[in-house]
Design a protein around this motif. Sequence first.
Motif, mmCIF file in Angstrom:
data_model
loop_
_atom_site.group_PDB
_atom_site.id
_atom_site.type_symbol
_atom_site.label_atom_id
_atom_site.label_comp_id
_atom_site.label_asym_id
_atom_site.label_seq_id
_atom_site.Cartn_x
_atom_site.Cartn_y
_atom_site.Cartn_z
ATOM 1 N N MET B 1 0.860 -1.174 0.000
ATOM 2 C CA MET B 1 0.000 0.000 0.000
ATOM 3 C C MET B 1 0.900 1.229 0.000
ATOM 4 S SD MET B 1 -1.667 2.580 1.550
ATOM 5 C CE MET B 1 -1.887 2.558 3.330
ATOM 6 N N ARG B 2 0.768 2.064 -1.013
ATOM 7 C CA ARG B 2 1.735 3.136 -1.246
ATOM 8 C C ARG B 2 1.948 4.068 -0.049
ATOM 9 N NH1 ARG B 2 5.077 6.010 -1.035
ATOM 10 N NH2 ARG B 2 6.193 7.271 -2.557
ATOM 11 N N PHE B 3 0.926 4.198 0.816
ATOM 12 C CA PHE B 3 1.040 5.155 1.912
ATOM 13 C C PHE B 3 1.313 4.497 3.271
ATOM 14 C CE2 PHE B 3 -1.361 7.035 -1.503
ATOM 15 C CZ PHE B 3 -0.788 8.294 -1.630
ATOM 16 N N CYS B 4 1.569 3.198 3.264
ATOM 17 C CA CYS B 4 1.786 2.481 4.528
ATOM 18 C C CYS B 4 3.220 2.692 5.050
ATOM 19 C CB CYS B 4 1.532 0.987 4.338
ATOM 20 S SG CYS B 4 2.039 0.019 5.777
ATOM 21 N N PRO B 5 3.354 3.195 6.291
ATOM 22 C CA PRO B 5 4.690 3.441 6.838
ATOM 23 C C PRO B 5 5.503 2.165 7.074
ATOM 24 C CG PRO B 5 2.986 3.844 8.490
ATOM 25 C CD PRO B 5 2.287 3.618 7.194
ATOM 26 N N TYR B 6 4.820 1.041 7.299
ATOM 27 C CA TYR B 6 5.546 -0.227 7.511
ATOM 28 C C TYR B 6 6.102 -0.754 6.187
ATOM 29 C CZ TYR B 6 3.527 0.102 12.127
ATOM 30 O OH TYR B 6 3.182 0.562 13.371
ATOM 31 N N ALA B 7 5.281 -0.665 5.129
ATOM 32 C CA ALA B 7 5.776 -1.025 3.799
ATOM 33 C C ALA B 7 6.920 -0.081 3.400
ATOM 34 C CB ALA B 7 4.638 -0.963 2.781
ATOM 35 N N HIS B 8 6.795 1.176 3.791
ATOM 36 C CA HIS B 8 7.830 2.190 3.541
ATOM 37 C C HIS B 8 9.197 1.698 4.037
ATOM 38 C CE1 HIS B 8 8.621 6.861 3.748
ATOM 39 N NE2 HIS B 8 9.585 6.226 3.122
ATOM 40 N N ARG B 9 9.189 1.072 5.236
ATOM 41 C CA ARG B 9 10.444 0.541 5.792
ATOM 42 C C ARG B 9 11.125 -0.424 4.821
ATOM 43 N NH1 ARG B 9 8.752 -1.324 11.940
ATOM 44 N NH2 ARG B 9 9.429 0.567 13.047
ATOM 45 N N ALA B 10 10.332 -1.321 4.223
ATOM 46 C CA ALA B 10 10.908 -2.310 3.307
ATOM 47 C C ALA B 10 11.514 -1.627 2.088
ATOM 48 C CB ALA B 10 9.847 -3.324 2.885
ATOM 49 N N HIS B 11 10.809 -0.617 1.553
ATOM 50 C CA HIS B 11 11.342 0.129 0.411
ATOM 51 C C HIS B 11 12.684 0.780 0.754
ATOM 52 C CE1 HIS B 11 7.930 0.014 -2.449
ATOM 53 N NE2 HIS B 11 7.192 -0.099 -1.359
ATOM 54 N N GLY B 42 -2.973 -10.908 5.613
ATOM 55 C CA GLY B 42 -3.374 -9.858 4.682
ATOM 56 C C GLY B 42 -2.757 -8.502 4.970
ATOM 57 N N LYS B 43 -1.575 -8.535 5.605
ATOM 58 C CA LYS B 43 -0.923 -7.274 5.945
ATOM 59 C C LYS B 43 0.179 -6.938 4.931
ATOM 60 C CE LYS B 43 0.409 -8.088 10.246
ATOM 61 N NZ LYS B 43 0.863 -7.741 11.617
ATOM 62 N N VAL B 44 0.573 -5.673 4.920
ATOM 63 C CA VAL B 44 1.741 -5.255 4.141
ATOM 64 C C VAL B 44 2.800 -4.744 5.114
ATOM 65 C CG1 VAL B 44 0.517 -4.723 2.018
ATOM 66 C CG2 VAL B 44 0.777 -2.921 3.757
ATOM 67 N N GLU B 60 6.053 -8.813 7.969
ATOM 68 C CA GLU B 60 6.497 -8.068 9.157
ATOM 69 C C GLU B 60 7.721 -7.214 8.806
ATOM 70 O OE1 GLU B 60 4.888 -7.780 11.961
ATOM 71 O OE2 GLU B 60 3.432 -9.355 11.570
ATOM 72 N N SER B 61 7.541 -5.899 8.824
ATOM 73 C CA SER B 61 8.577 -4.987 8.336
ATOM 74 C C SER B 61 9.946 -5.212 8.981
ATOM 75 C CB SER B 61 8.135 -3.539 8.520
ATOM 76 O OG SER B 61 7.960 -3.208 9.882
ATOM 77 N N PRO B 153 9.937 6.588 8.301
ATOM 78 C CA PRO B 153 8.602 6.762 7.708
ATOM 79 C C PRO B 153 7.701 7.679 8.535
ATOM 80 C CG PRO B 153 9.271 4.485 7.491
ATOM 81 C CD PRO B 153 10.317 5.159 8.366
ATOM 82 N N TRP B 154 7.847 7.673 9.861
ATOM 83 C CA TRP B 154 6.983 8.501 10.693
ATOM 84 C C TRP B 154 7.502 9.932 10.808
ATOM 85 C CZ3 TRP B 154 7.856 3.357 11.275
ATOM 86 C CH2 TRP B 154 6.722 2.535 11.150
ATOM 87 N N PHE B 155 8.814 10.120 10.664
ATOM 88 C CA PHE B 155 9.332 11.487 10.620
ATOM 89 C C PHE B 155 8.888 12.160 9.332
ATOM 90 C CE2 PHE B 155 11.973 10.273 14.160
ATOM 91 C CZ PHE B 155 12.028 11.457 14.883
ATOM 92 N N GLU B 156 8.927 11.410 8.226
ATOM 93 C CA GLU B 156 8.454 11.968 6.958
ATOM 94 C C GLU B 156 6.991 12.386 7.098
ATOM 95 O OE1 GLU B 156 9.676 9.940 3.236
ATOM 96 O OE2 GLU B 156 7.583 10.135 2.590
ATOM 97 N N ARG B 157 6.207 11.551 7.774
ATOM 98 C CA ARG B 157 4.774 11.835 7.938
ATOM 99 C C ARG B 157 4.482 12.922 8.976
ATOM 100 N NH1 ARG B 157 5.651 7.277 5.810
ATOM 101 N NH2 ARG B 157 4.206 6.218 4.407
#
Lengths: 220, 220
Positions: B1-11, B42-44, B60-61, B153-157
């Motif tokens: 999911m493009r806006f998910c902070p946990y997926a953000h970690r993997a990127h 069903g998580k990202v 799990e990120s 990811p949370w500092f960016e947000r």
Amino acid sequence: MRFCPYAHRAHLVLNAKNIPYHAIFINLTEKPEWLTEFSPLGKVPALQLPKEEGNPALIESLIVAEYLDEKYPDVPLFPKDPLKKAQDKILIERFSSVVGALYKVFLGSTEAAPDALTEISKGFDIFEKELSSRGTPYFGGDKPGMLDYMIWPWFERTEMLKYLLPEKFELDKERFSKLVAWRDLMINDQAVKGHYLNGETHAKFMKARRDNVHDYDMLV
Amino acid sequence: MRFCPYAHRAHLVLNAKNIPYHAIFINLTEKPEWLTEFSPLGKVPALQLPKEEGNPALIESLIVAEYLDEKYPDVPLFPKDPLKKAQDKILIERFSSVVGALYKVFLGSTEAAPDALTEISKGFDIFEKELSSRGTPYFGGDKPGMLDYMIWPWFERTEMLKYLLPEKFELDKERFSKLVAWRDLMINDQAVKGHYLNGETHAKFMKARRDNVHDYDMLV
């Protein structure tokens, strides 16, 4: 705290690796003032490392466990292969659904019990299937590994259900044949024996806790 | 999911290590049926590994991040020393109090905001102090390490708060002088740039989500 399943994890890893340690059991309701010096959020386990500069302390059972596995590699517990290690960690994480459901029954009302018991059995199905597909007595192979030890504290505590529930819940020996065999092996593992309490003792602690009596010194 | 902070970690970890990957962004409200084949809950994020036998997937990120760090050691992200690594993991874990408070403000009512903002600032204090005691521009030293990427990811947000709150919240440049300097460096890091969205864009997604509109394709 002597009855904490997360602290239990740290004891199992320390025992399995034959690392000498000194245990201080604390009262988790009336926490000692010094606790936050070692554990900022006042949680257990906290592991102080007196041989390291500045006597640092580590918290969080999984972080403590993985630290010990890396620092004391003579008895390796996690698989060496990064993929297998990650897959075992995912299973540890997935076990948390069982943990949540178990505590509903341990602490909760009898009305909540049937749904929670279904959830527990569904969670156990995953581990029964996994053990079956691995084809080994333990998740770790011929001897217990990190996954075995990280989920063990709740299997040990599952034994208390026969004392807490009117219908004397026990693991279905057909549905969970591999897990039942695994449990019987685990009970005789030296690391497990070093911190083991039987179901009756766990149940005695839990029954008091249901009445809001935290009998942390029950074994003293 | 493009806006998910946990997926953000993997990127961020994939980018930092220059690992080629193909991203599939999903609709997390109406999940594709195939998702549970890769992510049982069903998580990202879910990371499929097409070069491994059986095309296994990891979830799990933090598990994904540590797997990538072990499997692709050329650009190491966690400290090599087990103690330092464990201490960084504890800080990642402690950051979750900030995450909880941030989402209260992102999603929540204006009444809840003052308490949550206090909690956010108290959480940031821990990281300001840590960066100060390390005396390096990044938590990882001269360049970003795993701790930097896992909290980023949370500092960016956090930048979206100036668009979401009437008082246009920004990080206090005196109280958080080290963190503000760190943030300005992080924004220019190549791995961060590869998945970066500005505060206005994050805010636009979040405002829609407040109205129960999940605009996952907003950037398409």
